[in-house]
Write an enzyme that holds these catalytic residues in place. Structure first.
Site, short mmCIF file in Angstrom:
data_model
loop_
_atom_site.label_atom_id
_atom_site.label_comp_id
_atom_site.label_asym_id
_atom_site.label_seq_id
_atom_site.Cartn_x
_atom_site.Cartn_y
_atom_site.Cartn_z
N MET A 36 0.85 -1.20 0.00
CA MET A 36 0.00 0.00 0.00
C MET A 36 0.89 1.25 0.00
SD MET A 36 -3.44 -0.92 2.04
CE MET A 36 -2.84 -0.69 3.69
N LEU B 194 6.80 2.96 1.34
CA LEU B 194 7.67 1.79 1.42
C LEU B 194 8.82 2.00 2.41
CD1 LEU B 194 7.78 0.92 -2.38
CD2 LEU B 194 6.23 0.05 -0.62
N HIS C 55 9.54 -3.59 3.25
CA HIS C 55 9.17 -3.82 1.84
C HIS C 55 10.43 -4.11 1.01
CE1 HIS C 55 5.74 -1.12 3.15
NE2 HIS C 55 5.09 -2.16 2.65
N GLY D 215 4.96 -9.71 4.64
CA GLY D 215 5.71 -9.64 5.89
C GLY D 215 5.03 -10.44 7.00
N GLN D 216 5.84 -11.13 7.78
CA GLN D 216 5.31 -11.92 8.89
C GLN D 216 4.75 -11.02 10.00
OE1 GLN D 216 4.79 -15.05 9.06
NE2 GLN D 216 4.37 -15.32 11.25
N LYS D 217 5.05 -9.72 9.96
CA LYS D 217 4.47 -8.82 10.96
C LYS D 217 2.95 -8.92 10.94
CE LYS D 217 3.59 -4.49 10.54
NZ LYS D 217 2.32 -4.05 11.12
N VAL E 133 11.00 -7.09 9.80
CA VAL E 133 12.20 -6.24 9.90
C VAL E 133 11.95 -5.24 11.03
CG1 VAL E 133 13.69 -4.61 8.68
CG2 VAL E 133 12.66 -6.54 7.44
N SER F 145 6.71 -0.39 10.07
CA SER F 145 5.33 -0.29 9.61
C SER F 145 5.14 1.10 9.03
CB SER F 145 4.36 -0.49 10.78
OG SER F 145 3.08 0.00 10.45
N SER F 146 4.33 1.18 7.98
CA SER F 146 4.07 2.50 7.39
C SER F 146 3.42 3.41 8.43
CB SER F 146 3.16 2.35 6.18
OG SER F 146 3.74 1.44 5.27
#
Ligand code: PAF
Length: 292
Positions: A33, A36, A40, A150-152, A179, A188-189
């Site tokens: 989304m 980045l 990402h 992402g595993q987040k 990360v 996170s964005s």
């Protein structure tokens, strides 16, 4: 994709199809989304290392925001995002307007069952319908061999795997490790919205997960005790307003009484208007391996 090609940015479904017609396979997709960050970038690097062509999508999907204010507030900077894709050697960026993803008359929702109901599904009604719907469109339009997440967003990965399996979509769903900043905060964005004090306080998410993990490593098997450890760590931080802490089965995401097999610790915490999530798998390596 094409020899010496650089990154091409396309907007319409037709342009995307045309650009992919002669793409070198396998095709790796990184759906985003935008806004980045290094998380990402890690997905893009993995995609590049495993595929002949890499495609990134940049689309702030209105259907996955349960609050209109959250959608409006979501950070956007397409020029910067395209520069990141160029730096990472992405072949093709699809950055469509809303009507290219949801053309006039669009009237289908992909709704995944039990795995989508607890945790983020309960906290954000409709969120996973929006995610599953847009990702199934992306998988179908790109015809990707592999897609990277992402595993987040551990539950999102599980929902997307279920969706792809059930709809017989051949795209392999690959989860990549979270990360983190040096203090443990997951990238996170949404972190951009944290004020300086909130940013410091936000390290409490990872502290809480690590405190519970350490108790589990020391032999604690009571899920309530692990929940208490996370809750106490979070509430010791005055700027943190925890929404939920969870100790769930690593396959079904049902809340556990005792942790005797693979499990997922997860939590959601508010810092003012900003809501952050994080998780830590227990007993499953790095948690990025699919469990059937
Ligand atoms: O994780 C995200 O950024 C989004 O949920 C996704 C997968 C790109 C779908 O809009």
């Amino acid at each position: 994709m094409t020899e010496g090609g650089g990154t091409r940015v396309v907007r319409t479904r037709a342009e995307l199809r045309e650009a992919l017609a002669s793409a070198r396979r396998p095709v790796g997709l990184v759906p985003t989304m935008g806004w980045l960050h290094d998380g990402h970038r890690a997905l893009m690097r993995r995609a590049r290392s495993e595929n002949g062509t890499t495609v990134a999508t940049i689309f702030v999907n209105p259907r996955q925001f349960n609050l209109a204010t959250d959608f409006t507030r979501y950070p956007r900077n397409e020029a910067r995002d395209v520069a990141v894709c160029e730096a990472e050697g992405i072949d093709l960026v699809w950055a469509p307007p809303v009507e290219e993803v949801y053309p006039p008359g669009f009237d289908t929702t992909v709704s995944v069952g039990a795995i989508a109901r607890p945790l983020e599904g309960a906290a954000r009604p409709g969120h996973f319908d929006g995610v599953a719907t847009v990702v199934s469109i992306l998988f179908s339009l790109v015809g990707a061999d592999r897609a990277y997440f992402g595993q987040k967003d551990a539950q999102q990965v599980m929902v997307i795997r279920q969706m792809a399996r059930d709809l017989a979509i051949g795209t392999q769903v690959i989860a990549c490790p979270t990360v983190r900043e040096p203090d443990g905060l997951a990238l996170s964005s949404r972190n951009v919205h944290l004020g300086p004090d909130q940013r410091v306080a936000a390290a409490a998410l990872h502290r809480a997960l690590m405190a519970a993990r350490s108790a589990w490593e020391d032999g604690e098997r009571s899920a309530d005790r692990l929940r208490d450890i996370m809750w106490e760590t979070l509430t010791a931080e005055p700027l943190a307003a925890p929404e939920y802490v969870s100790v769930a089965d690593g396959v079904t995401l049902r809340e556990l009484d005792r942790v005797e097999g693979p499990a997922l610790l997860s939590l959601a915490v508010r810092f003012g208007e900003t809501r952050l999530i994080d998780n830590e798998p227990l007993g499953t390596g790095d948690g990025t391996t699919p469990r059937a």
